[in-house]
Motif scaffolding. Sequence first.
Motif, PDB file in Angstrom:
ATOM      1  N   GLU A  93       0.848  -1.082  -0.097  1.00 49.17           N
ATOM      2  CA  GLU A  93      -0.151   0.144  -0.156  1.00 49.17           C
ATOM      3  C   GLU A  93       1.383   1.316  -0.190  1.00 49.17           C
ATOM      4  OE1 GLU A  93      -3.179  -0.154  -0.097  1.00 49.17           O
ATOM      5  OE2 GLU A  93      -2.871  -2.510  -0.821  1.00 49.17           O
ATOM      6  N   LEU A  94       2.319   1.114   0.783  1.00 46.70           N
ATOM      7  CA  LEU A  94       3.471   2.159   0.691  1.00 46.70           C
ATOM      8  C   LEU A  94       3.676   2.425  -0.485  1.00 46.70           C
ATOM      9  CD1 LEU A  94       4.475   2.328   3.951  1.00 46.70           C
ATOM     10  CD2 LEU A  94       2.374   3.874   2.961  1.00 46.70           C
ATOM     11  N   PHE A  95       3.942   1.590  -1.467  1.00 48.95           N
ATOM     12  CA  PHE A  95       4.815   1.689  -2.563  1.00 48.95           C
ATOM     13  C   PHE A  95       4.794   2.943  -3.536  1.00 48.95           C
ATOM     14  CE2 PHE A  95       6.597  -3.341  -1.966  1.00 48.95           C
ATOM     15  CZ  PHE A  95       7.311  -2.863  -0.891  1.00 48.95           C
ATOM     16  N   PRO A  96       3.664   2.340  -3.875  1.00 49.38           N
ATOM     17  CA  PRO A  96       3.015   3.695  -4.918  1.00 49.38           C
ATOM     18  C   PRO A  96       3.390   4.899  -4.433  1.00 49.38           C
ATOM     19  CG  PRO A  96       1.173   2.281  -4.523  1.00 49.38           C
ATOM     20  CD  PRO A  96       2.735   2.317  -3.986  1.00 49.38           C
ATOM     21  N   GLY A  97       3.803   5.439  -3.276  1.00 46.93           N
ATOM     22  CA  GLY A  97       4.030   6.588  -2.536  1.00 46.93           C
ATOM     23  C   GLY A  97       5.100   7.163  -2.449  1.00 46.93           C
ATOM     24  N   ILE A  98       5.905   5.306  -2.234  1.00 49.54           N
ATOM     25  CA  ILE A  98       7.759   5.949  -2.551  1.00 49.54           C
ATOM     26  C   ILE A  98       7.828   6.050  -3.947  1.00 49.54           C
ATOM     27  CG2 ILE A  98       9.795   4.770  -2.081  1.00 49.54           C
ATOM     28  CD1 ILE A  98       8.274   3.713   0.364  1.00 49.54           C
ATOM     29  N   GLU A  99       7.870   5.327  -4.705  1.00 48.18           N
ATOM     30  CA  GLU A  99       7.583   5.298  -6.909  1.00 48.18           C
ATOM     31  C   GLU A  99       6.870   6.907  -6.445  1.00 48.18           C
ATOM     32  OE1 GLU A  99       6.251   2.819 -10.857  1.00 48.18           O
ATOM     33  OE2 GLU A  99       5.770   2.269  -8.721  1.00 48.18           O
ATOM     34  N   HIS A 100       6.316   6.541  -6.667  1.00 52.09           N
ATOM     35  CA  HIS A 100       5.789   8.909  -6.563  1.00 52.09           C
ATOM     36  C   HIS A 100       7.130   9.674  -5.882  1.00 52.09           C
ATOM     37  CE1 HIS A 100       4.165  11.969  -8.272  1.00 52.09           C
ATOM     38  NE2 HIS A 100       3.910  12.771  -6.928  1.00 52.09           N
ATOM     39  N   ASP A 135       2.822   6.262 -14.551  1.00 51.24           N
ATOM     40  CA  ASP A 135       2.141   5.957 -13.663  1.00 51.24           C
ATOM     41  C   ASP A 135       2.911   5.100 -12.952  1.00 51.24           C
ATOM     42  OD1 ASP A 135      -0.599   6.923 -14.864  1.00 51.24           O
ATOM     43  OD2 ASP A 135      -0.257   5.332 -16.075  1.00 51.24           O
ATOM     44  N   ASP A 136       2.637   4.598 -11.593  1.00 52.62           N
ATOM     45  CA  ASP A 136       3.003   3.677 -10.441  1.00 52.62           C
ATOM     46  C   ASP A 136       2.667   2.522 -11.190  1.00 52.62           C
ATOM     47  OD1 ASP A 136       4.603   5.385  -9.226  1.00 52.62           O
ATOM     48  OD2 ASP A 136       2.680   6.161  -8.504  1.00 52.62           O
ATOM     49  N   LEU A 137       3.409   1.464 -10.441  1.00 52.03           N
ATOM     50  CA  LEU A 137       3.114   0.384 -10.849  1.00 52.03           C
ATOM     51  C   LEU A 137       1.500  -0.020  -9.587  1.00 52.03           C
ATOM     52  CD1 LEU A 137       6.630  -1.618 -10.462  1.00 52.03           C
ATOM     53  CD2 LEU A 137       4.651  -1.441 -12.737  1.00 52.03           C
TER      54      LEU A 137
END
Length: 339
Positions: free
Chosen positions: A38-45, A64-66
Amino acid sequence: MAFSQLAAWPARPPIQPAEKRPPVLPHHIRRSRVSDAELFPGIEHSAGLAFREIPALAWVADGDDLPNSFHRRLILEGMSWTAVDDLDLPIGFLSAEMFCDDLHIWELSVHLDWQRGGVGRHLIACAVKDAKAKNLASITLTTFIDVPWNAPYYSRLGFEMLDRHRLAPRLADVLRQEAQRGVRSGNTLRHASAPLQGGGRVNIITCHGLSPAQIDEIENKLYAFNSAVIGRDDAHSIGFVMRDETGAMLAAIAGHSWAGIAEIKQFWVDSKHRNRGWGCALLGAFVAEARTRSVRRVWVATFDFQAPMFYEGAGFVRVAELGGWPEDHAHIILSKELI
């Protein structure tokens, strides 16, 4: 999770400017947990914001994030690592996937506040260690050639550039798909991770006669994986049988419901008792049971020489027809909407 939500994390000391930071910021690496996804997209952004320093690649910051489902799948396969701070809050991650003898890194992201502190290097080291333990031949990834924290960074970690005109089909396809999404300045790097001496290889054993119990074990493992990925653990079997006074089976239908759908897996009527309406009765019972479980649609697969017209007469619609399965025939998939 949007980047703005990351500000809600528990407060921690402000990060020093890059030139004043210690060589390695305090953190440790562990295997990723499903809840981390759930936190990965925020880190990727957040990691992508660094590309705003390069006008030609500023679009990466808004790319776009994964999807979470992609990350969850790799986590369940044991191919994801998370860097966490002293509060066990994710600050970076690496998501990878095994392809035969290669480990391919799909994403390496470190939160912008934690970059240039050794986090990415340690995540790569964990992936390399795991690849060696599995006796894999290499680790691969795609990255931008001229971005200082991309290709030059990976080169310092032991990766080497591959000739894009002599790539294996899998890697060539990855670059082709990226080009279709507008990513045209990337290239492929390969890290030659030598197999460990005496590593724990496993053997493939011929076992063509799997017992029903062994097949059930495989099905249970597949279900455990699938249900964890989509977050639905509500599978239940559906079955109806017709027997004579001696208990002999004359007709049966069996399948299951799961995640809003139902699937007919087996449906049989003794040839001596066909054209008596038993098939319609069994199918009606299956559909009625599916309705009680709030199923949205029922799926079934049949061959062209079996019963596609029977299902169509019961309100099913052809969704796909696959020729040559078996040879000179077709495999037909049908669906019936219930809601």
